[in-house]
Every structure is written in C-alpha cells, then in structure tokens.
Design an enzyme around this catalytic site. Sequence first.
Site, PDB file in Angstrom:
ATOM      1  N   PRO A   2       5.574   4.961   0.843  1.00 13.83           N
ATOM      2  CA  PRO A   2       5.804   5.010  -0.430  1.00 13.83           C
ATOM      3  C   PRO A   2       6.398   6.465  -1.041  1.00 13.83           C
ATOM      4  O   PRO A   2       6.026   7.164  -1.028  1.00 13.83           O
ATOM      5  CB  PRO A   2       4.320   4.714  -1.293  1.00 13.83           C
ATOM      6  CG  PRO A   2       3.783   3.984  -0.053  1.00 13.83           C
ATOM      7  CD  PRO A   2       4.363   4.897   1.264  1.00 13.83           C
ATOM      8  N   GLU A   3       7.352   6.217  -1.921  1.00 10.00           N
ATOM      9  CA  GLU A   3       8.240   7.467  -2.453  1.00 10.00           C
ATOM     10  C   GLU A   3       7.532   7.719  -3.922  1.00 10.00           C
ATOM     11  O   GLU A   3       6.834   6.805  -4.494  1.00 10.00           O
ATOM     12  CB  GLU A   3       9.561   7.513  -2.267  1.00 10.00           C
ATOM     13  CG  GLU A   3       9.959   7.570  -0.645  1.00 10.00           C
ATOM     14  CD  GLU A   3      11.298   7.878  -0.465  1.00 10.00           C
ATOM     15  OE1 GLU A   3      11.778   8.787  -1.538  1.00 10.00           O
ATOM     16  OE2 GLU A   3      12.068   7.754   0.529  1.00 10.00           O
TER      17      GLU A   3
END
Length: 272
Positions: A2-3
């Site tokens: 997840p960014e």
Amino acid sequence: MPELPEVEVSRLGVSQHLNGEVITDIVIRTPKLRWDIPKADLAKLVGQKITAISRRAKYLIIETVIGHIIIHLGMSGSLRVIDSTTELKKHDHVDVAVGNKVLRLNDPRRFGAVLYANESGEHKVFEKLGPEPLTDAFSAQHLIAKCSKRKAAIKLVIMDNPVVVGVGNIYANEALFLTGIHPLTPANQVSTAKLIALTQTIKDVLAAAIKQGGTTLKDFSQTDGKPGYFAQSLFVYGREGEACLRCKTILKAVKIGQRASTYCKKCQPIDM
C-alpha cells in the site's frame, strides 16, 4: 505494498467510524509483526477517547490525549472497520475496539507495525522522514537542493523518505513518465525546469490517486471492502511490453534499487 494514497484513503475511511469514539479494548493476537508490539503501553489507551486519526508518511496515527497508536500496513496489510462479532480471518493480528465495532488489522506477510507513542507523538520511526508531498514543505526549491549533489538515479531520489515521504514505486513511475524524465537519469543532471515540473506532477499524481480511491492492488482494499480504481488510469506502471498510451512505443522495464521501473524510451529519453 500500500502506498501513500492507499494509506490516506484508509485514514479517511477509518476516521468516519473511529474519530470521537472511546477505545474499549485493544486485542493483540500476534506479539510481533515487523517489530514487537508494545502491549503494555497500548493497554494504557483503553478508556481513552480518540481525538483524531492522522497520517505521517505511510503511518496511520490514532490519537488520544495521553498517547497514540501508530499503524503501518507494511507490504500486505489492510484495515477493516467491522462488527466486533465478525469471524476472524487468517492473519487478523490486532483489533482496536470502540464499543461494538473494531478496527481490525490483517497482515499476511507480517511486515506491518503497531507501535505506541506518548502524547507528544514523537517516535523514532518519524525521525528521518522528509516533508509530506502534498504540503508546501515539498517545493521545487527543496527538490532542486536535494538533487543538486546526488548522482543516484532520479527515481531512487524521489523514493528516498528523507527527501520526500510516500512517493512509492507506482507513483514514482507515473510521475517520471508524465514529466518526460527517464528513471535512470542521475538526479544532478535533471534540469531545473524538469525538477520544477516533477515536483508539481508528484503532487498531482498523488492527489488524483487519493481522490479516485487508491490503486487497485491484490493486497489492498479500502476499509469498506471496496477496491480502489486508480489502476485503470496508470500510464506505465505494470504495463511493460504494452504500447505507450501517448506514442505507441513498446514500454520497457529496468530494475532500479530492486524495483521494476517501466518507462517509454521515446517519451522519456535518458539524459546522461
């Protein structure tokens, strides 16, 4: 992984359910993820009202007046706000309960983190972090100064947390393509004009991703279980061997810092 946009979308989703609520329990099923989970310190927060849900880089921070819970999703973590009676799934490691609801962290690879900070909010994981990309602190002047003496590939520089936080692999690929910069170009050889453009493009790409709900990744879903939709708009990330959406040249990929970097050799000529 997840960014930043995915983490920000998680923060927005979590805030709707937890902000202003009282923590009634903290259940820790796994004593260690990336680091040991400070069970005794976290237990102090039971009975405290949640005053805010904030974010620093890719860390979510559940704030109370006496201390904070810090959560990092690692490589594969996700958060759900669900009924406390919901059956456990494999890799459900931690619950933060507020009455009959719980914030549940699931992390198959166990590379995430659940940490504690006192009321000051200070923690060693924040010490070397650079400016947030969507704030004025991340300016063209800042990026120009950071690149001026760096011979490393520009992609590595913009993914370096002390330079700017949260520009992960997906959005680094996209921002460099949109700015016409080859990812292998030495940072100190990127022109001032290009660095000015890159600063704004990073802001635009991340803001667009947050607005559209995060990128659809097999390891990520929003807190309500719905996937994000920004992946449909990606220009280069994950598209090696496909035609460039601008010029139809076949996209190439190269490993930079052990991460795949997809680019168009026509739209992003290397400047060395």
